[in-house]
Design a protein around this motif. Structure first.
Motif, PDB file in Angstrom:
ATOM      1  N   ARG A  51      -2.231  10.755  -7.703  1.00 49.24           N
ATOM      2  CA  ARG A  51      -3.281   9.747  -8.512  1.00 49.24           C
ATOM      3  C   ARG A  51      -3.298   8.934  -9.937  1.00 49.24           C
ATOM      4  O   ARG A  51      -4.441   9.881 -10.736  1.00 49.24           O
ATOM      5  N   CYS A  52      -2.408   8.977 -10.845  1.00 51.54           N
ATOM      6  CA  CYS A  52      -1.932   8.519 -11.826  1.00 51.54           C
ATOM      7  C   CYS A  52      -1.327   7.922 -12.718  1.00 51.54           C
ATOM      8  O   CYS A  52      -0.501   7.714 -12.384  1.00 51.54           O
ATOM      9  N   ILE A  53      -1.713   7.296 -13.738  1.00 50.70           N
ATOM     10  CA  ILE A  53      -0.474   6.257 -14.324  1.00 50.70           C
ATOM     11  C   ILE A  53      -0.877   6.898 -15.573  1.00 50.70           C
ATOM     12  O   ILE A  53      -1.748   6.985 -16.458  1.00 50.70           O
ATOM     13  N   ARG A  54       0.650   6.981 -16.039  1.00 54.41           N
ATOM     14  CA  ARG A  54       1.095   7.123 -18.035  1.00 54.41           C
ATOM     15  C   ARG A  54       1.609   6.151 -18.367  1.00 54.41           C
ATOM     16  O   ARG A  54       3.176   5.322 -17.505  1.00 54.41           O
ATOM     17  N   TRP A  55       1.765   5.902 -19.250  1.00 53.24           N
ATOM     18  CA  TRP A  55       2.281   4.804 -20.257  1.00 53.24           C
ATOM     19  C   TRP A  55       2.999   5.192 -21.248  1.00 53.24           C
ATOM     20  O   TRP A  55       3.516   6.340 -21.615  1.00 53.24           O
ATOM     21  N   ARG A  56       4.291   4.864 -20.719  1.00 53.63           N
ATOM     22  CA  ARG A  56       5.498   5.828 -21.934  1.00 53.63           C
ATOM     23  C   ARG A  56       6.212   4.860 -22.936  1.00 53.63           C
ATOM     24  O   ARG A  56       6.018   2.981 -23.070  1.00 53.63           O
ATOM     25  N   ARG A  57       6.029   5.438 -24.055  1.00 56.60           N
ATOM     26  CA  ARG A  57       6.478   4.187 -25.591  1.00 56.60           C
ATOM     27  C   ARG A  57       8.213   4.670 -25.593  1.00 56.60           C
ATOM     28  O   ARG A  57       8.085   6.491 -26.360  1.00 56.60           O
ATOM     29  N   VAL A  58       9.647   4.372 -25.820  1.00 54.02           N
ATOM     30  CA  VAL A  58      10.540   4.330 -25.799  1.00 54.02           C
ATOM     31  C   VAL A  58      10.973   3.679 -26.999  1.00 54.02           C
ATOM     32  O   VAL A  58      11.291   2.643 -27.390  1.00 54.02           O
ATOM     33  N   PRO A  59      11.537   4.501 -28.208  1.00 54.17           N
ATOM     34  CA  PRO A  59      12.568   3.512 -28.644  1.00 54.17           C
ATOM     35  C   PRO A  59      14.077   2.956 -28.756  1.00 54.17           C
ATOM     36  O   PRO A  59      14.168   4.072 -27.798  1.00 54.17           O
TER      37      PRO A  59
ATOM     38  N   GLU B 263       1.030  -0.890  -0.085  1.00 54.06           N
ATOM     39  CA  GLU B 263      -0.260   0.607   0.059  1.00 54.06           C
ATOM     40  C   GLU B 263       0.803   1.292  -0.179  1.00 54.06           C
ATOM     41  O   GLU B 263       1.903   1.200   0.699  1.00 54.06           O
ATOM     42  N   GLU B 264       0.607   2.487  -0.854  1.00 58.27           N
ATOM     43  CA  GLU B 264       1.198   3.326  -1.093  1.00 58.27           C
ATOM     44  C   GLU B 264       0.356   4.549  -0.672  1.00 58.27           C
ATOM     45  O   GLU B 264      -0.809   4.381  -2.517  1.00 58.27           O
ATOM     46  N   ASP B 265      -0.044   5.860   0.146  1.00 55.94           N
ATOM     47  CA  ASP B 265      -0.532   6.700  -0.158  1.00 55.94           C
ATOM     48  C   ASP B 265      -2.168   6.416   0.200  1.00 55.94           C
ATOM     49  O   ASP B 265      -3.083   6.578  -0.518  1.00 55.94           O
ATOM     50  N   GLY B 266      -2.039   5.532   0.557  1.00 53.32           N
ATOM     51  CA  GLY B 266      -3.975   5.181   0.723  1.00 53.32           C
ATOM     52  C   GLY B 266      -4.403   4.198  -0.510  1.00 53.32           C
ATOM     53  O   GLY B 266      -5.584   4.038  -0.383  1.00 53.32           O
ATOM     54  N   ILE B 267      -3.357   3.924  -1.377  1.00 53.94           N
ATOM     55  CA  ILE B 267      -3.953   2.908  -2.726  1.00 53.94           C
ATOM     56  C   ILE B 267      -3.497   1.154  -2.635  1.00 53.94           C
ATOM     57  O   ILE B 267      -1.927   1.487  -2.349  1.00 53.94           O
ATOM     58  N   SER B 268      -4.270   0.645  -2.587  1.00 56.85           N
ATOM     59  CA  SER B 268      -3.461  -0.745  -1.763  1.00 56.85           C
ATOM     60  C   SER B 268      -3.229  -1.524  -3.193  1.00 56.85           C
ATOM     61  O   SER B 268      -4.178  -0.894  -4.479  1.00 56.85           O
ATOM     62  N   ILE B 269      -1.979  -2.031  -3.809  1.00 60.15           N
ATOM     63  CA  ILE B 269      -0.945  -2.016  -5.172  1.00 60.15           C
ATOM     64  C   ILE B 269      -0.809  -3.221  -5.279  1.00 60.15           C
ATOM     65  O   ILE B 269      -0.224  -4.561  -4.322  1.00 60.15           O
ATOM     66  N   THR B 270      -1.328  -4.541  -6.416  1.00 56.08           N
ATOM     67  CA  THR B 270      -0.810  -6.046  -6.259  1.00 56.08           C
ATOM     68  C   THR B 270      -0.237  -6.433  -8.014  1.00 56.08           C
ATOM     69  O   THR B 270      -0.341  -5.143  -8.703  1.00 56.08           O
ATOM     70  N   LEU B 271       0.832  -6.754  -7.799  1.00 54.76           N
ATOM     71  CA  LEU B 271       1.918  -7.315  -8.915  1.00 54.76           C
ATOM     72  C   LEU B 271       1.384  -8.482  -9.549  1.00 54.76           C
ATOM     73  O   LEU B 271       1.592  -9.136  -8.095  1.00 54.76           O
ATOM     74  N   ALA B 272       1.592  -9.258 -10.266  1.00 58.74           N
ATOM     75  CA  ALA B 272       1.309 -10.233 -11.212  1.00 58.74           C
ATOM     76  C   ALA B 272       1.684 -10.665 -12.141  1.00 58.74           C
ATOM     77  O   ALA B 272       1.642  -9.203 -13.196  1.00 58.74           O
ATOM     78  N   HIS B 273       1.957 -11.689 -12.691  1.00 61.68           N
ATOM     79  CA  HIS B 273       2.542 -11.895 -14.035  1.00 61.68           C
ATOM     80  C   HIS B 273       1.159 -11.755 -14.915  1.00 61.68           C
ATOM     81  O   HIS B 273       0.924 -10.806 -16.022  1.00 61.68           O
ATOM     82  N   GLY B 274       0.559 -12.755 -14.756  1.00 64.53           N
ATOM     83  CA  GLY B 274      -1.169 -13.162 -15.422  1.00 64.53           C
ATOM     84  C   GLY B 274      -1.602 -12.687 -14.605  1.00 64.53           C
ATOM     85  O   GLY B 274      -1.497 -11.521 -13.400  1.00 64.53           O
ATOM     86  N   SER B 275      -3.176 -12.979 -14.456  1.00 65.95           N
ATOM     87  CA  SER B 275      -3.799 -13.288 -13.714  1.00 65.95           C
ATOM     88  C   SER B 275      -3.228 -13.641 -11.846  1.00 65.95           C
ATOM     89  O   SER B 275      -2.934 -14.425 -11.737  1.00 65.95           O
ATOM     90  N   PRO B 276      -4.036 -12.336 -11.149  1.00 69.46           N
ATOM     91  CA  PRO B 276      -3.889 -12.929  -9.907  1.00 69.46           C
ATOM     92  C   PRO B 276      -4.927 -14.176  -8.931  1.00 69.46           C
ATOM     93  O   PRO B 276      -4.585 -14.873  -8.412  1.00 69.46           O
TER      94      PRO B 276
ATOM     95  N   GLU C 110      -9.832   6.776 -10.638  1.00 66.30           N
ATOM     96  CA  GLU C 110     -10.645   7.546  -9.496  1.00 66.30           C
ATOM     97  C   GLU C 110     -11.041   7.101  -8.268  1.00 66.30           C
ATOM     98  O   GLU C 110     -10.337   5.518  -8.468  1.00 66.30           O
ATOM     99  N   ARG C 111     -11.385   7.488  -7.076  1.00 70.59           N
ATOM    100  CA  ARG C 111     -11.404   6.651  -5.719  1.00 70.59           C
ATOM    101  C   ARG C 111     -12.125   5.484  -5.913  1.00 70.59           C
ATOM    102  O   ARG C 111     -11.871   4.209  -5.071  1.00 70.59           O
ATOM    103  N   GLU C 112     -13.507   5.607  -6.150  1.00 72.38           N
ATOM    104  CA  GLU C 112     -14.226   4.600  -6.132  1.00 72.38           C
ATOM    105  C   GLU C 112     -14.039   3.125  -7.756  1.00 72.38           C
ATOM    106  O   GLU C 112     -15.003   2.486  -7.174  1.00 72.38           O
ATOM    107  N   THR C 113     -12.516   3.611  -8.111  1.00 74.02           N
ATOM    108  CA  THR C 113     -12.886   2.613  -8.857  1.00 74.02           C
ATOM    109  C   THR C 113     -11.796   1.760  -8.601  1.00 74.02           C
ATOM    110  O   THR C 113     -10.391   1.931  -8.432  1.00 74.02           O
ATOM    111  N   ARG C 114     -11.744   0.343  -9.273  1.00 77.72           N
ATOM    112  CA  ARG C 114     -10.557  -0.701  -9.283  1.00 77.72           C
ATOM    113  C   ARG C 114      -9.778   0.093 -10.459  1.00 77.72           C
ATOM    114  O   ARG C 114     -10.659  -0.438 -11.690  1.00 77.72           O
ATOM    115  N   TYR C 115      -9.031  -0.877 -10.609  1.00 74.66           N
ATOM    116  CA  TYR C 115      -8.100  -1.199 -12.266  1.00 74.66           C
ATOM    117  C   TYR C 115      -7.033  -2.816 -12.370  1.00 74.66           C
ATOM    118  O   TYR C 115      -6.765  -2.304 -11.296  1.00 74.66           O
TER     119      TYR C 115
END
Ligand code: ZN
Length: 249
Positions: free
Chosen positions: A214-222, A105-118, A182-187
């Motif tokens: 509370r922001c996610i940014r995708w990056r594309r790198v050559p 958990e960080e800044d009140g956001i619970s975060i899970t990491l998994a390769h495929g589905s948890p 958003e606060r009431e949304t899961r991702y």
């Protein structure tokens, strides 16, 4: 806190080097597995990430002999066998120490990491459709589940009741690639692949998470695709592994 979340490097050290140059100096690096498999430099990739926290992918498990490769296609199986033979002891030890799922958990956001589905993580289910996403959301309560595995940068969103799951593509060059949490949304967030993108764009893909804003940014790198291709061919790995890097598929 700023996190750089990378996945599916697949022993492509050229792509990883370009991504690490792009990552802001203040960011903490997390990875979602498949550091090895397909590519020519597994030991270099693992050595560059030994201070990063991550999870184990199916190709990592295969390279360690922990996963039967009967479900792999010919190129993936040949690559797994090549990787198993070349992996050095420090790389094996690092990969073997990675769990299948991590939650924090960080800044009140619970975060899970998994390769495929948890959901049944040892089976490495893909998350392609809303039904796959529903099973993943139902397997734990985290606000954000970061995944890789399909190599497709995208995000699934669900309300607190887990109904009305929507999916959007992300990480498309030249398009809006930001997601405000958003606060009431899961991702469920797929960060795409560093070392073998499969969305038709050969640029390496990863994502940045800012837990304060509370922001996610995708990056594309050559990166130097030709260099990675030459190393694959010289290593005697399947030529298909090299060809697909230029196609992003
Ligand atoms: Zn992969």
């Amino acid at each position: 806190m700023i996190y750089a979340i990378i996945s599916d490097v697949h022993a492509n050290f050229d792509a990883l080097s370009a991504v690490l140059d792009d990552v802001p100096a203040c960011a903490t690096i997390l990875h979602l597995g498949d550091l090895v498999g397909y590519g020519p430099q597994p030991n270099e990739v693992v050595a560059a990430l030994t201070r990063a926290v991550g999870v184990m992918g199916n190709h990592d498990a295969a390279a360690l002999g922990l996963l039967d490769v009967y479900r792999f296609n010919d190129a993936a199986r040949a690559s797994a066998e090549w990787t198993r033979a070349i992996l050095d002891e420090p790389a094996k030890a690092y990969l073997a120490a990675q769990p299948l799922v991590r939650t924090f958990e960080e800044d009140g956001i619970s975060i899970t990491l998994a390769h495929g589905s948890p959901y049944e993580p040892e089976d490495f289910h893909y998350i392609f459709h809303a039904e796959d996403a529903a099973r993943a959301f139902g397997s734990l309560d985290s606000d954000i589940i970061f995944v890789g595995h399909s190599h497709l940068p995208q995000a699934f969103e669900a309300g607190a009741d887990r109904r009305n799951i929507t999916m959007r593509r992300h990480g498309l060059r030249g398009s809006a690639d930001e997601l405000s949490l958003e606060r009431e949304t899961r991702y469920i967030v797929n960060v795409g692949s560093v070392g073998q993108p499969r969305d038709g764009d050969p640029f390496a893909s990863y994502a940045l998470l800012d837990t304060a804003s509370r922001c996610i940014r995708w990056r594309r790198v050559p990166y130097d695709v030709g260099s990675a291709q030459d190393k694959i061919i010289r290593a005697g790995l399947p030529s298909r592994n090299a060809e697909r890097l230029a196609l992003g598929g």
